[in-house]
Design a protein around this motif. Sequence first.
Motif, mmCIF file in Angstrom:
data_model
loop_
_atom_site.group_PDB
_atom_site.id
_atom_site.type_symbol
_atom_site.label_atom_id
_atom_site.label_comp_id
_atom_site.label_asym_id
_atom_site.label_seq_id
_atom_site.Cartn_x
_atom_site.Cartn_y
_atom_site.Cartn_z
ATOM 1 N N CYS A 1 0.863 -1.126 -0.070
ATOM 2 C CA CYS A 1 0.036 -0.087 0.029
ATOM 3 C C CYS A 1 0.975 1.119 0.201
ATOM 4 N N ALA B 1 -2.319 7.247 3.997
ATOM 5 C CA ALA B 1 -2.135 6.784 5.485
ATOM 6 C C ALA B 1 -0.905 6.005 5.661
ATOM 7 N N CYS B 2 -0.656 5.171 4.643
ATOM 8 C CA CYS B 2 0.479 4.523 4.944
ATOM 9 C C CYS B 2 1.851 5.256 4.625
ATOM 10 N N CYS C 1 -4.536 1.694 -0.795
ATOM 11 C CA CYS C 1 -5.416 1.392 0.432
ATOM 12 C C CYS C 1 -5.935 0.081 0.397
ATOM 13 N N LEU C 2 -5.700 -0.595 1.752
ATOM 14 C CA LEU C 2 -6.398 -1.684 2.009
ATOM 15 C C LEU C 2 -7.145 -1.709 3.201
ATOM 16 N N LEU D 1 -6.740 -0.518 6.238
ATOM 17 C CA LEU D 1 -5.894 -1.061 7.420
ATOM 18 C C LEU D 1 -5.110 0.138 7.848
ATOM 19 N N CYS D 2 -5.570 1.272 7.872
ATOM 20 C CA CYS D 2 -4.731 2.589 7.428
ATOM 21 C C CYS D 2 -4.400 3.108 8.924
ATOM 22 N N ASN E 1 1.150 -1.561 5.063
ATOM 23 C CA ASN E 1 0.791 -2.861 4.889
ATOM 24 C C ASN E 1 0.825 -3.397 3.454
ATOM 25 N N SER F 1 -7.883 6.723 1.188
ATOM 26 C CA SER F 1 -6.993 6.200 1.961
ATOM 27 C C SER F 1 -7.274 6.802 3.358
HETATM 28 S S1 FES Z 1 -3.379 3.878 3.497
HETATM 29 FE FE1 FES Z 1 -2.571 1.947 3.407
HETATM 30 S S2 FES Z 1 -4.234 0.523 4.236
HETATM 31 FE FE2 FES Z 1 -5.252 2.634 3.804
#
Ligand code: FES
Lengths: 137, 484
Positions: free
Chosen positions: A73, A77-78, A105-106, A108-109, A114, B169
């Motif tokens: 990801c 957020a990651c 994005c998964l 799991l932010c 991730n 995100s």
């Molecule tokens: S930004 Fe990586 S899981 Fe949401």
Amino acid sequence: MELDEIVARHIGREGPLLPILHDVQAAAGFVSEEAIRDIAQALNLSRAEVSGVVSFYHDFRRTPDPRPAIRLCRAEACQARGSEALAAHAERVAGERVRVGTVYCLGLCTVGPNAMVGDELHARLDEGAVSALIGAM
Amino acid sequence: MTLVRIPDDALAVACGADRVARRFEELGATVERVSSWGMHWLEPLVEIDGIGFGPVGVADVEGVLAGGSDLSVGRIEDHPFIASQTRLTFARAGKTRPLSLQDYAATGGWKGLERARAMTAEAITAEVTASGLRGRGGAGFPAGIKWETVRTANGVRKYIVCNADEGDSGTFADRMLMEGDPFVLIEGMAIAGLAVGAAKGFVYIRSEYPHAVRKMEAAVRLAAPLVAPFEIEVRVGAGAYVCGEETSLLNSLEGKRGEVRAKPPLPAHEGLFGCPTVINNVLTLAAIPYILAEGAQAYADYGMGRSRGTMPVQLAGNIRFGGLYETAFGATLGELIGIGGGSASGRPVKAVQVGGPLGAYFPPSLFDTPFDYEAFTARDGLIGHGGVVVFDDSVDMAAQARFAFEFCAAESCGKCTPCRIGAVRGRETIERVIAGDPDGLALVADLCETMKFGSLCALGAFTPYPVMSAITHFPADFVVEERV
Ligand code: FES
Ligand SMILES: Cc1cc2nc3c(=O)[nH]c(=O)nc-3n(C[C@H](O)[C@H](O)[C@H](O)COP(=O)(O)O)c2cc1C
């Protein structure tokens, strides 16, 4: 699974093309020119139409790539939790043997960075964990 | 025998919950898999007799069972992160087994649908309108008005489409809802069906959420007899952010390229397969059972201004206590970040992006902004789907601005020029600025104006939010001398 089986399974649904393409991609690892031709015929669409749909979506590949794959990801957020440095590390460890892809994005932010391997999710990754993941592939 | 409750949602599992559950079983405990409370820093969070332990690794299991673990966080329900929330949509989070019809019914499930069945369609949409519920997918459009439009539209067939594409995100509330309490979404969709006269619903889930897909498919099968004659089908996206945009999603469901359609016609008039269609976000539909069961006023009593009810805020990124925080509209951004305990790295918070990749970056000087649609708009930002992504002072805002363009370029459906070409030019221009071209910034501003007013949908039109907010609020990051 054979293409006719896949088509038969979905053809009665409203808007069957994406479910068919998903199954073809899952079974073969890509969507071949022959598959596009046969699907077009079965759904009464032109090859260009089916081809256009295949190329639109990131999930569908038109050429095979037999290497194992990991998707990291790289969304905001990651990024905020160090995904960019980790991606560079993953590329180094993977070399040519493993395909390192990107996913945005998964969901799991809060526990990034991730990654996804097949349907399996991996959270709280650091360099050691990524090396181990890639090493085991 | 000890009964141990362990979440089975994708996040807990990614953090090792399955291995922990197996270890508990090996040691003779009975394990019940439940939904997640949404305290992600504690996952896997294990519950025994109401007491929480987390984050539990395989090696901690013996200690937890022996009773001497220092991972205890006390009674979960009394934990300040939980006790200070107002959980209407996430009332069952942590408490029920996601696929247990028994648990669902025992916690007030189907009450809203029961009441709706005794009402006229018009009365149902009126109730939703009175609740003040606005779409939780991003645009904040009043749900009741959308439903009323579909109810009064002419059409032999009508559809309910649940938008579970959740591509932003920093957001995971749709995922948690589908994996933790799928029946509440099904109930909400069935009520929508009654309200507008639709017999069929689709849930369009992004392919990055395989756990949610499996849970929803199982839940739909289990609940089928309870919502019949209404039927629901789960569909899986194929990795395109833009397919979260409603008309692109409809094209995708129809088996086409996920290109955005020009509006009008609105989906409410001509939606899926040309039929009148309600398209709502997961959280919008999941709020419905509460509103029908408890009445519009009970929901409308929460909130501020024209933002009524609660918002499941998602505290994410570089935050110490990240997770799901459902609260009435009106809490300030600063309060929310405070609840999240500041940055996970322990460094000062420099910026917060609210509302996903199309949302603005806010500096600490704007942390007094209350969570409210209009308040965010007034400050050139947006709430979007409620994601709050925290960055510490190591972030380079020029790189974030560059990424916003890069993301837009990668995900543009290609239908309109301002978005397709603008994003690519924007990225190149920011790169020139980073390389030291002082004239680049004016060009970026021009380009943003063009994208804002010329794009067909919010992908191109809102990419200027992250870009311009980064430039406006963090000018130092765009000055080359200061960057080296
Ligand atoms: S930004 Fe990586 S899981 Fe949401
Ligand atoms: C590029 C783009 C992506 C979007 N992604 C989503 C999404 O993932 N989920 C969602 O519910 N709405 C998304 N939306 C908003 C939808 O277009 C639409 O407003 C929403 O589904 C309506 O439902 P609501 O009124 O319940 O929010 C997106 C919009 C745009 C422009």
